[in-house]
Design a protein around this motif. Sequence first.
Motif, short mmCIF file in Angstrom:
data_model
loop_
_atom_site.label_atom_id
_atom_site.label_comp_id
_atom_site.label_asym_id
_atom_site.label_seq_id
_atom_site.Cartn_x
_atom_site.Cartn_y
_atom_site.Cartn_z
N ARG A 59 33.83 81.13 90.50
CA ARG A 59 33.20 81.01 91.82
C ARG A 59 34.12 81.57 92.90
NH1 ARG A 59 28.99 78.79 94.04
NH2 ARG A 59 28.37 77.59 92.25
N GLY A 60 35.40 81.31 92.79
CA GLY A 60 36.36 81.81 93.76
C GLY A 60 36.60 83.30 93.66
N ALA A 61 36.35 83.87 92.49
CA ALA A 61 36.62 85.29 92.26
C ALA A 61 35.36 86.15 92.42
CB ALA A 61 37.20 85.49 90.87
N GLN A 62 34.28 85.56 92.88
CA GLN A 62 33.02 86.28 93.00
C GLN A 62 33.16 87.46 93.97
OE1 GLN A 62 29.90 83.66 94.17
NE2 GLN A 62 28.28 85.07 93.59
N THR A 63 32.66 88.60 93.54
CA THR A 63 32.73 89.81 94.36
C THR A 63 31.63 89.78 95.40
OG1 THR A 63 33.56 90.99 92.43
CG2 THR A 63 32.78 92.33 94.29
N PRO A 64 31.99 89.87 96.69
CA PRO A 64 30.96 89.86 97.74
C PRO A 64 30.00 91.04 97.58
CG PRO A 64 33.17 89.64 98.68
CD PRO A 64 33.34 89.96 97.22
N GLY A 65 28.74 90.76 97.85
CA GLY A 65 27.73 91.82 97.80
C GLY A 65 27.08 92.00 96.45
N ILE A 66 27.61 91.40 95.41
CA ILE A 66 27.02 91.52 94.08
C ILE A 66 26.17 90.28 93.82
CG2 ILE A 66 27.44 91.61 91.60
CD1 ILE A 66 29.95 93.19 92.16
N GLU A 67 24.90 90.49 93.63
CA GLU A 67 23.97 89.39 93.37
C GLU A 67 23.72 89.28 91.87
OE1 GLU A 67 22.43 87.14 95.41
OE2 GLU A 67 23.70 87.90 97.02
N LEU A 68 24.05 88.14 91.31
CA LEU A 68 23.80 87.88 89.90
C LEU A 68 22.59 86.95 89.79
CD1 LEU A 68 27.47 87.27 88.76
CD2 LEU A 68 26.11 89.34 88.44
N PRO A 69 21.83 87.07 88.71
CA PRO A 69 20.61 86.26 88.57
C PRO A 69 20.88 84.86 88.01
CG PRO A 69 20.83 87.74 86.71
CD PRO A 69 21.97 88.05 87.64
N ALA A 123 27.24 72.73 94.84
CA ALA A 123 26.86 71.32 94.60
C ALA A 123 26.26 71.14 93.21
CB ALA A 123 25.87 70.85 95.67
N LYS A 124 25.42 72.07 92.80
CA LYS A 124 24.80 71.99 91.47
C LYS A 124 25.87 72.14 90.39
CE LYS A 124 20.70 73.74 90.64
NZ LYS A 124 19.58 73.06 90.01
N GLN A 125 26.84 73.00 90.61
CA GLN A 125 27.93 73.18 89.66
C GLN A 125 28.65 71.85 89.45
OE1 GLN A 125 30.64 76.39 90.60
NE2 GLN A 125 32.33 75.38 89.56
N TRP A 126 28.94 71.14 90.56
CA TRP A 126 29.63 69.86 90.45
C TRP A 126 28.73 68.79 89.83
CZ3 TRP A 126 34.62 69.27 90.50
CH2 TRP A 126 35.40 70.24 91.13
N ALA A 127 27.43 68.83 90.12
CA ALA A 127 26.51 67.87 89.51
C ALA A 127 26.48 68.05 88.00
CB ALA A 127 25.11 68.02 90.11
N MET A 141 35.01 74.07 82.79
CA MET A 141 34.75 73.74 84.17
C MET A 141 35.77 74.42 85.08
SD MET A 141 33.38 69.87 84.10
CE MET A 141 33.98 69.35 82.52
N GLU A 142 36.99 74.50 84.59
CA GLU A 142 38.00 75.22 85.38
C GLU A 142 37.64 76.70 85.48
OE1 GLU A 142 40.50 74.00 87.23
OE2 GLU A 142 39.71 72.04 86.68
N ALA A 143 37.13 77.26 84.38
CA ALA A 143 36.74 78.68 84.39
C ALA A 143 35.59 78.91 85.38
CB ALA A 143 36.33 79.13 82.99
N ALA A 144 34.65 77.97 85.44
CA ALA A 144 33.54 78.09 86.39
C ALA A 144 34.06 78.02 87.82
CB ALA A 144 32.51 77.00 86.14
N LYS A 145 34.98 77.12 88.06
CA LYS A 145 35.56 76.99 89.40
C LYS A 145 36.30 78.27 89.78
CE LYS A 145 38.83 74.07 91.88
NZ LYS A 145 39.78 72.97 91.73
#
Length: 156
Positions: free
Chosen positions: A8-18, A26-30, A1-5
């Motif tokens: 999310r913070g390290a996501q590169t702007p402009g790159i769309e992942l499927p 919100a879904k991540q926290w759910a 869960m820490e890795a997912a968090k």
Amino acid sequence: MEAAKDARGAQTPGIELPGVFTFPEAKQWAYAGTALLAIGGPHVNRAIDASSHAIALYESAPQEDRSSGDLQAARLDLATAYLANGDIDGLRDKLTTVLAAEPARRTASISKRLLAVSARLSEPVYARSPMVLDLRENVREVCSRPALTNPPEPAK
């Protein structure tokens, strides 16, 4: 869960992942709340925090970004975590909210979770609690109605 968090913070702007890589926060926290609740034990309080955060994010999101199913699931996870901690008032608060939702918002998955809560409420430790007996009866009554498996077809 820490890795997912962190991811999310390290996501590169402009790159769309499927797929799951574009889940809203919100879904991540759910999902985190569900996972922590499944682990149980000392993780129940973390499940309460994660589910509460998911609910807050969904409730403050624009309408088009809300997932009623995920919101209901987070509320049920929170209710179940409260039950695991012996907080019957917290259970009642969240469970009542779920039970009061429009029938069209109750999917088969939500019904399955409700039945699991009902089974927990049937444990002997709760046999003398009028509030728990009332909640259990309300859950059974709601679950006796068919769950939504597919959206209704528009009238022709």
